[in-house]
Design an enzyme around this catalytic site. Structure first.
Site, PDB file in Angstrom:
ATOM      1  N   LYS A  51      38.071  49.984  45.820  1.00 59.38           N
ATOM      2  CA  LYS A  51      38.381  50.724  44.589  1.00 59.38           C
ATOM      3  C   LYS A  51      37.582  52.026  44.538  1.00 59.38           C
ATOM      4  O   LYS A  51      38.103  53.077  44.183  1.00 59.38           O
ATOM      5  CB  LYS A  51      38.081  49.845  43.365  1.00 59.38           C
ATOM      6  CG  LYS A  51      39.126  48.757  43.186  1.00 59.38           C
ATOM      7  CD  LYS A  51      38.712  47.644  42.245  1.00 59.38           C
ATOM      8  CE  LYS A  51      39.806  46.552  42.305  1.00 59.38           C
ATOM      9  NZ  LYS A  51      39.415  45.302  41.686  1.00 59.38           N
ATOM     10  N   GLN A  95      35.218  43.126  37.684  1.00 62.15           N
ATOM     11  CA  GLN A  95      35.714  42.420  38.874  1.00 62.15           C
ATOM     12  C   GLN A  95      35.618  40.908  38.653  1.00 62.15           C
ATOM     13  O   GLN A  95      34.557  40.393  38.316  1.00 62.15           O
ATOM     14  CB  GLN A  95      34.895  42.848  40.106  1.00 62.15           C
ATOM     15  CG  GLN A  95      35.401  42.280  41.398  1.00 62.15           C
ATOM     16  CD  GLN A  95      36.805  42.789  41.758  1.00 62.15           C
ATOM     17  OE1 GLN A  95      37.080  43.976  41.692  1.00 62.15           O
ATOM     18  NE2 GLN A  95      37.692  41.871  42.127  1.00 62.15           N
ATOM     19  N   ASP A 118      43.006  47.361  33.930  1.00 63.75           N
ATOM     20  CA  ASP A 118      43.604  46.180  34.571  1.00 63.75           C
ATOM     21  C   ASP A 118      44.809  45.682  33.753  1.00 63.75           C
ATOM     22  O   ASP A 118      45.610  44.887  34.251  1.00 63.75           O
ATOM     23  CB  ASP A 118      42.561  45.050  34.653  1.00 63.75           C
ATOM     24  CG  ASP A 118      42.111  44.784  36.083  1.00 63.75           C
ATOM     25  OD1 ASP A 118      42.812  45.220  37.014  1.00 63.75           O
ATOM     26  OD2 ASP A 118      41.062  44.133  36.256  1.00 63.75           O
TER      27      ASP A 118
END
Ligand code: NAP
Length: 281
Positions: A51, A95, A118
């Site tokens: 990322k 995460q 997300d």
């Protein structure tokens, strides 16, 4: 025909890079993504590094906050509150998975929906259900972009999504519905799964079982999108679809690796840019 997520994601990242170059030329503030990584899970470290590399490539700002495995719920919540309030942060990503002593739902719910890149916050899920503009989960969004780039029109098509998780199956089904497909969601309790799958013009495999779907599940000419990331008997990366068996009968198929996977990071970067644009008005 093979759909190369690798190529399509590269093209989308290039487009984004160009748009960020323009911001730089104009001396504007740049989009910023912050990723929170708790503990030292090897796979998570790799995902986070990818990322960060994606952000560097397109020219976005990024920050990785590495926190100890022993962090308390309270401390993690305070970190998120601080990022929520930081006017220079556009996207916040925690995460997963988090350590067992942390309540994951409470953490994800705390991220302000406008920075939830997300797309997991209940407010963004509700927007997806209602067909309103919001931040959409990256992997499902990536599949829609693959179809869009192929100029594949979902209207009136039979889509079968196998898997009903909150991060893949359910959101991709909603996106297909929003594009006027007739959608079936199948799962582990579905009867006659093979028959259900054989109806599909578009089969989306998202169950996490190596090479589960062979050609007997696939209608001639169908589009097959393989979300699965698994290891086969030789420890080689593979999807939920038995590629060698299905590729000759499918109209289009995504490989693993190089199919749906690379789209996920590209969409995370696009979501961060979308959040940035909204914040900048
Ligand atoms: P998940 O939360 O474990 O959900 C799996 C789903 O598959 C469940 O709904 C389950 O049904 C269903 N299922 C399991 N076995 C089945 C069977 N034999 N027949 C029919 N349905 C079955 O998985 P996920 O998080 O959605 O991930 C799915 C796969 O995609 C994994 O391999 C994951 O690594 C991969 N993935 C890839 C990306 C990417 O970027 N490419 C992103 C996310 C996930 P029940 O609900 O009835 O249990």
């Amino acid at each position: 025909m093979i759909i190369s997520g690798k190529e399509i994601s590269a093209k989308r990242k290039e487009d984004l890079k160009n748009r960020i170059d323009v911001l730089k030329e104009e001396g504007k503030r740049l989009p910023k993504l912050v990723v929170i990584l708790v503990g030292d899970n090897q796979a998570s470290q790799t995902y986070v590094r990818n990322k960060e590399n994606g952000c560097h490539y397109v020219g976005m700002e990024s920050e990785i906050i590495r926190l100890s495995q022993e962090i308390t719920q309270d401390e993690l919540e305070q970190t998120i509150q601080r990022l929520n309030d930081d006017q220079y942060v556009d996207g916040i990503l925690v995460q997963l998975p988090l350590p067992k002593h942390i309540n994951e739902d409470n953490i994800l719910d705390l991220i302000v929906p406008s920075k939830d890149v997300d797309g997991f916050h209940p407010a963004n899920v509700a927007k997806l259900v209602l067909g309103q503009d919001g931040l959409v989960p990256c992997t499902p969004k990536g599949m829609m972009v693959l179809l869009e780039e192929m100029k594949y029109d979902l209207s009136g098509k039979e889509v079968v999504v196998v898997g009903r998780s909150n991060i893949v199956g359910k959101p991709v089904a909603l996106l297909c519905l929003a594009n006027n497909a007739t959608v079936t969601i199948a799962h582990s309790k579905t009867k006659d799964l093979k028959e259900v799958c054989r109806r599909a013009d578009v089969l989306i495999a998202a169950i996490g079982k190596a090479k589960f779907f062979d050609r007997s599940y696939v209608k001639d000419g169908a589009v097959v999108l393989d979300v699965g990331i698994n290891r086969d008997e030789n420890n080689k990366l593979c999807g939920d679809v038995d590629f060698e068996s299905v590729e000759p009968v499918a109209g289009y198929i995504t490989p693993v690796p190089g199919g749906v996977g690379p789209m996920t990071i590209a969409m995370l970067l696009e979501n961060t840019y979308q959040a940035y644009l909204k914040r900048e008005g």
